[in-house]
Design a protein around this motif. Sequence first.
Motif, PDB file in Angstrom:
ATOM      1  N   ASP A  52      -2.835   5.556 -12.568  1.00 52.48           N
ATOM      2  CA  ASP A  52      -1.842   6.196 -11.702  1.00 52.48           C
ATOM      3  C   ASP A  52      -0.821   6.927 -12.559  1.00 52.48           C
ATOM      4  O   ASP A  52      -0.543   6.545 -13.690  1.00 52.48           O
ATOM      5  CB  ASP A  52      -1.136   5.159 -10.825  1.00 52.48           C
ATOM      6  N   LEU A  53      -0.287   7.977 -11.962  1.00 56.45           N
ATOM      7  CA  LEU A  53       0.688   8.817 -12.650  1.00 56.45           C
ATOM      8  C   LEU A  53       1.993   8.076 -12.928  1.00 56.45           C
ATOM      9  O   LEU A  53       2.683   8.354 -13.902  1.00 56.45           O
ATOM     10  CB  LEU A  53       0.978  10.033 -11.750  1.00 56.45           C
ATOM     11  N   PHE A  54       2.338   7.119 -12.051  1.00 58.36           N
ATOM     12  CA  PHE A  54       3.644   6.470 -12.141  1.00 58.36           C
ATOM     13  C   PHE A  54       3.567   5.136 -12.868  1.00 58.36           C
ATOM     14  O   PHE A  54       2.933   4.191 -12.395  1.00 58.36           O
ATOM     15  CB  PHE A  54       4.247   6.288 -10.754  1.00 58.36           C
ATOM     16  N   SER A  88      -2.858  10.863 -15.609  1.00 54.62           N
ATOM     17  CA  SER A  88      -3.036  11.784 -14.487  1.00 54.62           C
ATOM     18  C   SER A  88      -4.507  12.034 -14.190  1.00 54.62           C
ATOM     19  O   SER A  88      -5.292  12.315 -15.090  1.00 54.62           O
ATOM     20  CB  SER A  88      -2.355  13.118 -14.783  1.00 54.62           C
ATOM     21  N   MET A  89      -4.855  11.974 -12.932  1.00 55.33           N
ATOM     22  CA  MET A  89      -6.234  12.250 -12.504  1.00 55.33           C
ATOM     23  C   MET A  89      -6.610  13.717 -12.696  1.00 55.33           C
ATOM     24  O   MET A  89      -7.760  14.089 -12.628  1.00 55.33           O
ATOM     25  CB  MET A  89      -6.400  11.869 -11.035  1.00 55.33           C
ATOM     26  N   GLU A 143      -8.466   5.767  -2.996  1.00 55.63           N
ATOM     27  CA  GLU A 143      -8.022   5.680  -1.595  1.00 55.63           C
ATOM     28  C   GLU A 143      -6.723   6.451  -1.409  1.00 55.63           C
ATOM     29  O   GLU A 143      -5.733   6.191  -2.094  1.00 55.63           O
ATOM     30  CB  GLU A 143      -7.826   4.214  -1.177  1.00 55.63           C
ATOM     31  N   GLN A 168      -5.469  -1.974  -2.904  1.00 55.54           N
ATOM     32  CA  GLN A 168      -6.931  -1.891  -2.691  1.00 55.54           C
ATOM     33  C   GLN A 168      -7.711  -2.254  -3.961  1.00 55.54           C
ATOM     34  O   GLN A 168      -8.830  -2.757  -3.873  1.00 55.54           O
ATOM     35  CB  GLN A 168      -7.355  -0.508  -2.176  1.00 55.54           C
ATOM     36  N   GLY A 200      -5.539   7.042  -8.897  1.00 50.43           N
ATOM     37  CA  GLY A 200      -4.401   7.074  -7.965  1.00 50.43           C
ATOM     38  C   GLY A 200      -4.277   5.719  -7.302  1.00 50.43           C
ATOM     39  O   GLY A 200      -4.123   5.606  -6.091  1.00 50.43           O
ATOM     40  N   ARG A 249       0.844  -1.194   0.000  1.00 50.49           N
ATOM     41  CA  ARG A 249       0.000   0.000   0.000  1.00 50.49           C
ATOM     42  C   ARG A 249       0.876   1.239   0.000  1.00 50.49           C
ATOM     43  O   ARG A 249       1.930   1.248   0.615  1.00 50.49           O
ATOM     44  CB  ARG A 249      -0.857   0.057   1.272  1.00 50.49           C
ATOM     45  N   GLN A 250       0.409   2.289  -0.656  1.00 48.03           N
ATOM     46  CA  GLN A 250       1.159   3.532  -0.659  1.00 48.03           C
ATOM     47  C   GLN A 250       0.492   4.586   0.229  1.00 48.03           C
ATOM     48  O   GLN A 250       0.860   5.745   0.229  1.00 48.03           O
ATOM     49  CB  GLN A 250       1.317   4.064  -2.092  1.00 48.03           C
ATOM     50  N   ASN A 289      -4.297  14.646  -4.511  1.00 49.53           N
ATOM     51  CA  ASN A 289      -3.450  15.078  -5.619  1.00 49.53           C
ATOM     52  C   ASN A 289      -4.162  16.069  -6.546  1.00 49.53           C
ATOM     53  O   ASN A 289      -3.514  16.902  -7.179  1.00 49.53           O
ATOM     54  CB  ASN A 289      -2.965  13.882  -6.434  1.00 49.53           C
TER      55      ASN A 289
HETATM   56  N1  SAH Z   1      -4.531   4.183  -3.654  1.00 43.91           N
HETATM   57  C1  SAH Z   1      -3.211   3.688  -3.287  1.00 43.91           C
HETATM   58  C2  SAH Z   1      -2.112   4.737  -3.442  1.00 43.91           C
HETATM   59  C3  SAH Z   1      -2.264   5.961  -2.589  1.00 43.91           C
HETATM   60  S1  SAH Z   1      -0.824   7.005  -2.629  1.00 43.91           S
HETATM   61  C4  SAH Z   1      -3.250   3.143  -1.884  1.00 43.91           C
HETATM   62  O1  SAH Z   1      -4.178   3.468  -1.129  1.00 43.91           O
HETATM   63  O2  SAH Z   1      -2.335   2.402  -1.531  1.00 43.91           O
HETATM   64  C5  SAH Z   1      -1.268   8.208  -3.852  1.00 43.91           C
HETATM   65  C6  SAH Z   1      -1.117   7.723  -5.279  1.00 43.91           C
HETATM   66  O3  SAH Z   1      -1.490   8.780  -6.152  1.00 43.91           O
HETATM   67  C7  SAH Z   1       0.301   7.312  -5.678  1.00 43.91           C
HETATM   68  O4  SAH Z   1       0.256   6.036  -6.230  1.00 43.91           O
HETATM   69  C8  SAH Z   1       0.710   8.358  -6.718  1.00 43.91           C
HETATM   70  O5  SAH Z   1       1.555   7.849  -7.721  1.00 43.91           O
HETATM   71  C9  SAH Z   1      -0.636   8.745  -7.281  1.00 43.91           C
HETATM   72  N2  SAH Z   1      -0.678  10.049  -7.946  1.00 43.91           N
HETATM   73  C10 SAH Z   1      -0.049  11.193  -7.601  1.00 43.91           C
HETATM   74  N3  SAH Z   1      -0.399  12.188  -8.439  1.00 43.91           N
HETATM   75  C11 SAH Z   1      -1.253  11.646  -9.341  1.00 43.91           C
HETATM   76  C12 SAH Z   1      -1.955  12.141 -10.483  1.00 43.91           C
HETATM   77  N4  SAH Z   1      -1.853  13.423 -10.829  1.00 43.91           N
HETATM   78  N5  SAH Z   1      -2.741  11.304 -11.177  1.00 43.91           N
HETATM   79  C13 SAH Z   1      -2.861  10.005 -10.832  1.00 43.91           C
HETATM   80  N6  SAH Z   1      -2.221   9.471  -9.770  1.00 43.91           N
HETATM   81  C14 SAH Z   1      -1.437  10.279  -9.036  1.00 43.91           C
END
Ligand code: SAH
Length: 258
Positions: free
Chosen positions: A76-78, A104-105, A122, A60, A54, A25-26, A127
């Motif tokens: 997700d952005l990454f 990107s969201m 979650e 999750q 994200g 989880r992040q 962001n």
């Molecule tokens: N939903 C996951 C990650 C939460 S952390 C969990 O609950 O474990 C936040 C996440 O948002 C990270 O994976 C990050 O890469 C992503 N993020 C950051 N900026 C973003 C953007 N502009 N668009 C999409 N994802 C983004």
Amino acid sequence: MSYENKTIHEFDFSLICEYFSNVERQGPGSPEVTIKALSFIENLTAQSSIADLGCGTGGQTMILAQNTLGQVTGLDLFSDFISIFNRNAHTLGLSDRVKGITGSMVDILPFEKESLDLIWSEGAIYNIGFERGLNEWKQYLKKGGYIAVSESSWFTNERPNEIYDFWMAHYPEIDTIPKKVAQMQSAGYIPVATFVLPENCWTEHYFAPCCDIQKSFLQKHLGSKNAEELIAGQRHEMELYHKYKEFYGYVFYIGKKI
Ligand code: SAH
């Protein structure tokens, strides 16, 4: 992840990705909480379309997919997170209906207008910002579709300066639960449910796995200022949580598009 808003550009992206790629989880959460939030969503079928914005590496998202039918798209952005996401979906035998995409969201989302039955996010809506996310993402939901997001929130009207200053520096949109619910209502949703994530979502499911990898991460990046700063920030966030957890935490907000 704790680089809410302002500091994201100050960090080394590849380091952040590498660090968080090692944990399931992040952000704070748990399988139980995902399932609880899901219990408030009605009318999902095998034809449903679900988006998890994200999604990170998909901890999750996989729970979501295992407890629903229909198509689930994680965004997700990454791209490194999305590679892990798609690998996990494959390992779990879910790849026919669970797909991760990089994007990107904050941009125009890769979904048709009024096509989604459920938008999930979650620990990630910060962001784009809670209010903006609720307002902009609504166009992709069908009428009667649901949104379910977790968001950092104040539990009390007053709070000590140290924790107030921390959040103002990192995510000034943090607010009390009634204010967030009112924002959800103003954005055109019926606020269906709200609940506070239990402490173990932070301690057991987020901080503990991160602590386990911090030492070896620092060893691997010996002498890297960026790595040291990243871990110092993580540790500071954890200390603040233990000190001030009665004043703030994550809250799930579930709404239904009117
Ligand atoms: N939903 C996951 C990650 C939460 S952390 C969990 O609950 O474990 C936040 C996440 O948002 C990270 O994976 C990050 O890469 C992503 N993020 C950051 N900026 C973003 C953007 N502009 N668009 C999409 N994802 C983004």
